[in-house]
Write an enzyme that holds these catalytic residues in place. Structure first.
Site, PDB file in Angstrom:
ATOM      1  CB  CYS A   1      57.112  90.022 -32.881  1.00 23.00           C
ATOM      2  SG  CYS A   1      58.751  90.147 -33.237  1.00 23.00           S
TER       3      CYS A   1
ATOM      4  CB  SER B   1      65.859  97.433 -30.793  1.00 19.56           C
ATOM      5  OG  SER B   1      64.648  98.039 -31.453  1.00 19.56           O
ATOM      6  CG  LEU B   2      72.441  98.528 -28.248  1.00 17.20           C
ATOM      7  CD1 LEU B   2      73.059  97.648 -29.356  1.00 17.20           C
ATOM      8  CD2 LEU B   2      73.472  99.770 -28.294  1.00 17.20           C
TER       9      LEU B   2
ATOM     10  CB  CYS C   1      54.110 103.967 -35.406  1.00 14.77           C
ATOM     11  SG  CYS C   1      54.798 102.474 -34.703  1.00 14.77           S
TER      12      CYS C   1
ATOM     13  CB  CYS D   1      58.363  93.731 -26.568  1.00 18.33           C
ATOM     14  SG  CYS D   1      57.391  93.931 -28.185  1.00 18.33           S
TER      15      CYS D   1
ATOM     16  CD  GLU E   1      50.104  98.231 -31.461  1.00 14.88           C
ATOM     17  OE1 GLU E   1      49.306  98.441 -30.592  1.00 14.88           O
ATOM     18  OE2 GLU E   1      51.239  98.061 -31.125  1.00 14.88           O
TER      19      GLU E   1
ATOM     20  CB  CYS F   1      55.490  98.153 -28.494  1.00 16.33           C
ATOM     21  SG  CYS F   1      56.051  96.772 -29.933  1.00 16.33           S
TER      22      CYS F   1
ATOM     23  CB  CYS G   1      61.822  91.482 -27.105  1.00 20.97           C
ATOM     24  SG  CYS G   1      62.777  91.548 -28.683  1.00 20.97           S
TER      25      CYS G   1
ATOM     26  CG  ASN H   1      55.341 103.481 -22.778  1.00 23.21           C
ATOM     27  OD1 ASN H   1      54.382 103.631 -22.062  1.00 23.21           O
ATOM     28  ND2 ASN H   1      55.312 104.061 -24.016  1.00 23.21           N
TER      29      ASN H   1
END
Ligand code: SAH
Ligand code: SF4
Length: 373
Positions: free
Chosen positions: A124, A241-242, A117, A131, A104, A360, A128, A317
């Site tokens: 991936c 990305s903390l 983006c 996500c 995407e 995402c 995480c 989100n």
């Protein structure tokens, strides 16, 4: 654990797609084949600046070279198979690659810029748990051509969209040219270091798209060995990305923290070459009941160097069956204000494209569950 040791199954396209080559690689190819090095500029003008793949229109390129190039290389770019336009002007694309894999991309309109983006991998490996992409596992790296090609495909779509809207006097939502690129779609860009580096060089090439280094942002979940190699990368904006300044919380959110914890991450961040007045962005996903308290703010203040940092607060989100919840608006505002009181520069990322699920991984999830149009 997170390294991609599997061969790039797209090797065929990697070696034969012309968009995999950087300016200097094209020059080397031309010289090896008896052409002038100055032709590289002309070629980059056609295929990037003009975004023109129809070689019959390449008026200043010799017939001989054109047939050589078209015999040796593919000029394929990802195909847009789905487009959704949100009420706020955000556009979500689903790009299909030559091997039918899909990723995407999202085009986000701000008052002063139009940001694309892009994805860097199919899936991936980082897992995480907030996500959607992370829950789907890793398929493969995208090639340089597939990364830069997302820009070219979106640019063609946009030209077409603008043309159609010019004819429609009533439509006020005309979008301009894409000005910024962020590596924040699917995938961990630093796990695909070389291809993302070459795609960045091609986006920045002055004779081609000429996107400035300040207009490109790479976001990473914290791949320490690759962060320490960022001096080999073009000097673009870096976002980390903390999501928590406490190891106990970050361990829960991001498995990578169990390998490269906050201490190791910040040691690596110190090695990033920062030009004068430039800052590292820390992305902080705000999740209800998990990382949105005074304790979290105090931990952030201890960890992050104020002068060289800015914090981007991202309200979580939600997506169908997501484990976490977005905090209330007042909590988000409070969190940002408390950081401000402690002299931190912070912004709250506005939720764009909420009505089309533009976070995402969500477009792909919709498509897989058969609800996409
Ligand atoms: N893999 C890289 C870049 C892609 S993810 C990285 O993790 O940095 C880009 C950003 O989207 C990351 O900051 C990520 O934490 C965020 N993100 C992922 N899922 C999200 C969700 N459900 N809501 C809001 N942001 C999300
Ligand atoms: Fe991968 Fe980034 Fe999603 Fe983590 S947040 S799973 S690193 S895409």
């Amino acid at each position: 654990m997170f390294e991609n040791t599997s061969p790039n199954i797209h090797d065929f396209a990697t070696t034969t797609n012309f968009y995999n080559l950087t300016y200097s690689e094209v020059t080397a190819y031309l010289l090896q084949n008896g052409h002038s090095k100055f032709v590289t500029t002309q070629l980059f003008n056609w295929i990037y600046k003009k975004n023109e793949r129809n070689h019959t229109l390449w008026s200043n390129i010799s017939k001989n070279l054109k047939s050589q190039l078209t015999n040796h290389f593919s000029f394929a770019i990802p195909e847009i198979i789905t487009t959704q336009i949100s009420k706020d002007g955000t556009v979500k694309f689903l790009f299909k690659m030559c091997d039918q894999e899909v990723v995407e991309g999202v085009l986000i309109k701000f008052p002063d810029r139009l940001t694309l983006c892009v994805s860097t991998q199919v899936g991936c490996a980082m897992g995480c748990n907030f996500c959607y992409t992370g829950t789907q596992g890793f398929k493969r790296n995208l090639s340089t051509a597939e990364i830069v090609g997302q820009y070219l495909s979106a640019d063609l779509w946009l030209k077409n969209f603008n043309q159609n809207n010019q004819n429609n006097q009533n439509n006020q939502s005309n979008l301009e040219k894409i000005t910024n690129v962020v590596y924040m779609g699917q995938g961990e860009p630093l796990n695909n270091f070389l291809n993302v580096k070459k795609a960045t060089l091609n986006l920045m090439e002055p004779e081609g798209l000429a996107i400035g280094q300040r207009k490109i942002t790479l976001s990473t979940s914290g791949m320490v060995p690759q962060i320490m190699k960022l001096d080999e990368f073009p000097s673009i904006n870096i976002a980390i990305s903390l999501h928590s300044a406490r190891n106990s919380v970050r361990d829960v959110l991001m498995p990578i923290n169990k390998i490269y914890d906050l201490e190791r991450l910040f040691e690596a961040i110190k090695t990033i070459p920062l030009k004068a007045h430039r800052r590292i962005t820390y992305e902080y996903l705000l999740i209800d009941g998990l990382n949105n308290t005074l304790l979290d703010i105090e931990a952030l203040c201890k960890l992050i160097p104020r002068e060289t940092s800015k914090i981007n607060i991202i309200p979580f989100n939600e997506y169908p069956n997501s484990k976490f919840k977005c905090p209330s608006e007042s909590n988000i505002r409070w969190f940002s204000d408390e950081l401000g009181k402690r002299n931190f520069t912070s912004t709250i990322r506005l939720s764009k494209g909420a009505d089309i699920l533009a976070a995402c991984g969500q477009l792909r999830s919709q498509m897989q569950s058969g609800t996409s149009d």
